[in-house]
Write an enzyme that holds these catalytic residues in place. Sequence first.
Site, short mmCIF file in Angstrom:
data_model
loop_
_atom_site.label_atom_id
_atom_site.label_comp_id
_atom_site.label_asym_id
_atom_site.label_seq_id
_atom_site.Cartn_x
_atom_site.Cartn_y
_atom_site.Cartn_z
N GLU A 168 -4.58 38.30 60.49
CA GLU A 168 -3.26 38.91 60.35
C GLU A 168 -3.32 40.38 60.75
O GLU A 168 -3.98 41.19 60.09
CB GLU A 168 -2.79 38.78 58.90
CG GLU A 168 -1.52 39.54 58.58
CD GLU A 168 -1.36 39.80 57.09
OE1 GLU A 168 -0.46 40.59 56.74
OE2 GLU A 168 -2.14 39.25 56.30
N ASP B 65 -5.69 37.88 54.23
CA ASP B 65 -6.04 38.70 53.07
C ASP B 65 -6.09 37.85 51.80
O ASP B 65 -5.38 36.84 51.68
CB ASP B 65 -5.02 39.83 52.87
CG ASP B 65 -5.02 40.82 54.02
OD1 ASP B 65 -5.98 40.80 54.80
OD2 ASP B 65 -4.05 41.60 54.14
N ASP C 130 -4.74 37.94 49.01
CA ASP C 130 -3.65 38.29 48.10
C ASP C 130 -2.50 37.32 48.33
O ASP C 130 -2.61 36.35 49.10
CB ASP C 130 -3.20 39.74 48.31
CG ASP C 130 -2.77 40.03 49.75
OD1 ASP C 130 -2.54 39.06 50.51
OD2 ASP C 130 -2.65 41.21 50.11
N ASP D 49 0.48 37.71 49.84
CA ASP D 49 0.99 37.69 51.20
C ASP D 49 0.04 36.92 52.13
O ASP D 49 0.49 36.17 53.01
CB ASP D 49 1.17 39.12 51.73
CG ASP D 49 2.41 39.78 51.14
OD1 ASP D 49 3.32 39.04 50.73
OD2 ASP D 49 2.47 41.01 51.10
#
Length: 658
Positions: free
Chosen positions: A442, A515, A517, A519
Amino acid sequence: MSDDLFEEMPASGGDYDSSSIEVLEGLEPVRRRPGMYIGGTDDRALHHLAAEVLDNAMDEAVAGHANRIEMELGEGNRLTITDNGRGIPVDEHPKFPGKSTLEVILTTLHSGGKFSGKAYATSGGLHGVGVSVVNALSSDTHIEVARNKQVYAQDFAKGLPAGKLKKIGDTPNRRGTSVAFTPDTEIFGDRQFKPARLFKLARSKAYLFAGVEIRWKCAPSLASDDVPEEAVFQFPGGLADHLKEQVGTRECVTTDFFAGNQDFPEDKGRVEWAIAWPLWSDGSTSWYCNTVPTPDGGTHEQGLRAAITKGLRAFGDLTGQKKSKEITADDVMTGSEIMLSVFIRDPQFQSQTKDRLTSPEAARLVENAVRDHFDHFLADNMDRGKALLGSVMERMEERLRRKAEREVKRKTATNAKKLRLPGKLTDCSGEGDAETELFIVEGDSAGGSAKQARNRKSQAILPIRGKILNVASATADKIRANSEIADLALALGCGTRKDCDPEKLRYDRVVIMTDADVDGAHIATLLMTFFFQEMPELVRCGHLYLAQPPLFRLTAGKESAYASDEAHREKLEATQFKGKKVDVSRFKGLGEMNPKQLRETTMSPDTRSLIRITLPAEHEQRFAVKELVDQLMGRNPEHRFNFIQNRAGELDRDLIDA
């Protein structure tokens, strides 16, 4: 650590003071947040209750104190599991005056006889939450204990005692524990135990320990052609009997299965295995630790793969097959029927549901135990050994042929410019021996770190911009017009939908690396939806993976370690860094890692951990997956709203606040 769970509650008038803090005591946290303890409130979680109680009975059998277990499913969703083991202690607990040990075990989290290893050398239940969680999530629970020639009983309701422990009579010829419970409809709704699922669970447990007899019984109204009212399971051959039944009449590369068992040195446990190589089969794997299924494999799986792969390479060298050194574990394992069961002390799992074993020593113990037996299996019958080697080398040659074809395509694209590739793609040279991989990352920041961290010969990088199009709710024209999706399809080169051909895939692995997390998880979900809908054959053939970047880095002096999540961080602090002053840093994204950190934690095959994304072999189950994807990612927002409403109670307040 306290068993209480502190939950933030809004005070009247919007003030935030001590009155805003609610303290949940006893088993109340389990009823408030069942997802934290059994993974949800769906059918899988409901049947996890049965597995927790059965695991306790199996632990008694494996420890040598029981040889018979009874499972009875009655009407009204009532399940009773009985063993003839030692029986739960009923005397007063020294730390809880006035309470029996039985009541403490049933009403207190993290209580049990499996922490020190004194009562059980190996066990499936380790966290001391099993039977207490079952009690908390049941509308009523009835416990009977036959111990010291006396029978005791106690009733519970929603985790709380419904009366004191009672002595109900003498029993000179009975011993053991009986647990009867009814799952609470306030937690699980109208979900019912599925007789076929419980019947299969009881049968599989009997295969895992030859010394136990498991008796099945269900109400006549619940019986069917597939599920009898009564049955008795006992398999002296253990996993070998199970494998023979599973392979059936299929012709195999070797007439004899590779099956056996071995104790680990220094009383560290034991391992049992059974492997067959059918001539025409997609294969299947069954991994267990202390009789608990670990569907995602883990370190015991790694040990078996290493033993078999190294053994075949050595046998190839012995018989003059020099190319055997290029055999990989996938060449050996693909298409095979594998069953592996280990019994070890204090196993470590990735989560409370124990889907993956993470104990580092399991890999070494299993490899050393299996390797010697496999060497004998190959060498004792040279014709058998050569037949297996020949079959595996055919698969190896086919893999190398496909790899060579992909390298030609890449060279054509790089040198002759005949194949147009997306400009954002940083391709690999493909000239080395390592299998090739495409990492989808990303953003440019993560892409920059990944480019510096990669192995240039075998790893390619394709950055994407944030959240890609949700293909499950987009029209075909919109999908075709999306530049991110077009670049991704172009880089992979295998086509989409009915034209998707995994043989044309330009890489051995496609790795989604986002990532660690929320998102990142959202982006990974959108990408998995894309592959499921647009390239299902690529997923079915096992080419799609999820990277597992760490969320934390712990440092104490010159010592450092990485943690995948909060639970892993707490575990490291309590073990590896116990008593040390620890500096904890949290990675906000892959772009924050320097290339060295990204390489050693997430990209290097020697140190990373990948999750393979696959589809169920059975078409009916694939349809269920499609329904779930459509429900969560499709165009109808009401489906998502209903799903969120039904599952909202499983979310942790801290996660919501984060």
